[in-house]
Design an enzyme around this catalytic site. Sequence first.
Site, PDB file in Angstrom:
ATOM      1  N   ASN A  10       0.871  -1.174   0.000  1.00  0.00           N
ATOM      2  CA  ASN A  10       0.000   0.000   0.000  1.00  0.00           C
ATOM      3  C   ASN A  10       0.908   1.224   0.000  1.00  0.00           C
ATOM      4  OD1 ASN A  10      -1.766   2.063   0.499  1.00  0.00           O
ATOM      5  ND2 ASN A  10      -2.284   1.419   2.593  1.00  0.00           N
ATOM      6  N   TRP A  11       1.050   1.816  -1.186  1.00  0.00           N
ATOM      7  CA  TRP A  11       1.993   2.930  -1.308  1.00  0.00           C
ATOM      8  C   TRP A  11       1.449   4.219  -0.687  1.00  0.00           C
ATOM      9  CZ3 TRP A  11       4.293   2.675  -6.994  1.00  0.00           C
ATOM     10  CH2 TRP A  11       4.928   1.438  -7.159  1.00  0.00           C
ATOM     11  N   LYS A  12       0.171   4.243  -0.396  1.00  0.00           N
ATOM     12  CA  LYS A  12      -0.475   5.455   0.140  1.00  0.00           C
ATOM     13  C   LYS A  12      -0.214   6.637  -0.813  1.00  0.00           C
ATOM     14  CE  LYS A  12      -0.099   3.361   4.628  1.00  0.00           C
ATOM     15  NZ  LYS A  12      -0.061   3.488   6.079  1.00  0.00           N
ATOM     16  N   HIS A  97      -9.520   1.331   4.563  1.00  0.00           N
ATOM     17  CA  HIS A  97      -8.257   1.508   5.285  1.00  0.00           C
ATOM     18  C   HIS A  97      -8.485   2.479   6.438  1.00  0.00           C
ATOM     19  CE1 HIS A  97      -4.184   2.721   6.260  1.00  0.00           C
ATOM     20  NE2 HIS A  97      -3.803   1.584   5.722  1.00  0.00           N
ATOM     21  N   GLU A  99      -6.877   4.878   7.480  1.00  0.00           N
ATOM     22  CA  GLU A  99      -6.653   6.296   7.153  1.00  0.00           C
ATOM     23  C   GLU A  99      -7.865   6.886   6.433  1.00  0.00           C
ATOM     24  OE1 GLU A  99      -2.834   5.696   5.285  1.00  0.00           O
ATOM     25  OE2 GLU A  99      -2.033   5.134   7.249  1.00  0.00           O
ATOM     26  N   GLU A 167      -5.556  -4.752  10.484  1.00  0.00           N
ATOM     27  CA  GLU A 167      -4.529  -3.741  10.717  1.00  0.00           C
ATOM     28  C   GLU A 167      -4.847  -2.973  11.994  1.00  0.00           C
ATOM     29  OE1 GLU A 167      -2.391  -2.579   6.846  1.00  0.00           O
ATOM     30  OE2 GLU A 167      -4.176  -1.346   6.975  1.00  0.00           O
ATOM     31  N   GLY A 173       2.423   2.357  10.734  1.00  0.00           N
ATOM     32  CA  GLY A 173       3.429   3.414  10.610  1.00  0.00           C
ATOM     33  C   GLY A 173       4.118   3.783  11.912  1.00  0.00           C
ATOM     34  N   SER A 213       3.217  -2.026  10.372  1.00  0.00           N
ATOM     35  CA  SER A 213       4.651  -2.111  10.685  1.00  0.00           C
ATOM     36  C   SER A 213       5.260  -3.477  10.374  1.00  0.00           C
ATOM     37  CB  SER A 213       4.910  -1.726  12.150  1.00  0.00           C
ATOM     38  OG  SER A 213       4.568  -0.366  12.356  1.00  0.00           O
ATOM     39  N   GLY A 234       2.836  -1.053   4.273  1.00  0.00           N
ATOM     40  CA  GLY A 234       2.890   0.364   3.932  1.00  0.00           C
ATOM     41  C   GLY A 234       4.322   0.794   3.678  1.00  0.00           C
ATOM     42  N   GLY A 235       4.955   1.351   4.698  1.00  0.00           N
ATOM     43  CA  GLY A 235       6.297   1.926   4.557  1.00  0.00           C
ATOM     44  C   GLY A 235       7.298   1.008   3.872  1.00  0.00           C
TER      45      GLY A 235
END
Length: 251
Positions: A10-12, A97, A99, A167, A173, A213, A234-235
């Site tokens: 998930n590159w956001k 998600h 976010e 999640e 993150g 994470s 993500g990251g």
Amino acid sequence: MARRPLIAGNWKMNGLKADGLALAEGIAAKLKAAPPPADLLVCPPATLIDALCRAVAGSGLAVGGQDCHAANSGAHTGDIAAPMLKDLGASHVIVGHSERRTDHRETNAQVQAKATAAHAAGLVAIICIGETEAERDAGRTLAVVGEQFDGSLPAGATADNTVIAYEPVWAIGTGRTPTTPEVVEVHAAIRALAGKRLGAAGADRLRILYGGSMKPSNAKELLALADVDGGLIGGASLKVEDFWAIAQSCP
Ligand code: PGA
């Protein structure tokens, strides 16, 4: 039964054309050279889906969206419909998600409507659920995850058109993750809930990802857990080497 893991990036809201293409092409090249024991998916910003689908065609790397609208078209400025993602070559879309639930106040009912639209467009919906830190501290994790699962899963969901991503919001993150028994407990609870909706055979085939994470240093331990069928990353999905190392950590 053995479920084939799914490792989804998930590159956001990250990536301009050049770096997004380099990242996807880097992953696709590794995938072609030595396929890992998992399906691989990247979900770039919508602006990059078209270019990425063209660039990685035939490599086996799937491309997905990060959100879609519940309607197929209409007066919804700035939104993107599921058939538009499908039209570009996307195969999956993330919905619900945390976010989006926070930034855009998306409710379970809205997430459910988006997943319905995704299914109608022929996309696999990756439905995200997870508790906040306050909810976990209050001992409400399973209640919250259960409410989100029941409220967000649409009628017509199957193990083929739906993936669940657990999640914990506080793990996203932050570099923090739940303990392995905590992850196992929630994933088992989700699979039990899925049994009521999809039947025993459907629940057995449903892929339930862990997200929050996940990185090369903890992926092997997390991906080996019962009922963990991959990761939503993500990251660590923004670097070819890290994403690849996670993919290779699948049992
Ligand atoms: P993270 O994000 O891996 O950076 O914690 C996961 C996600 O939000 O899907």
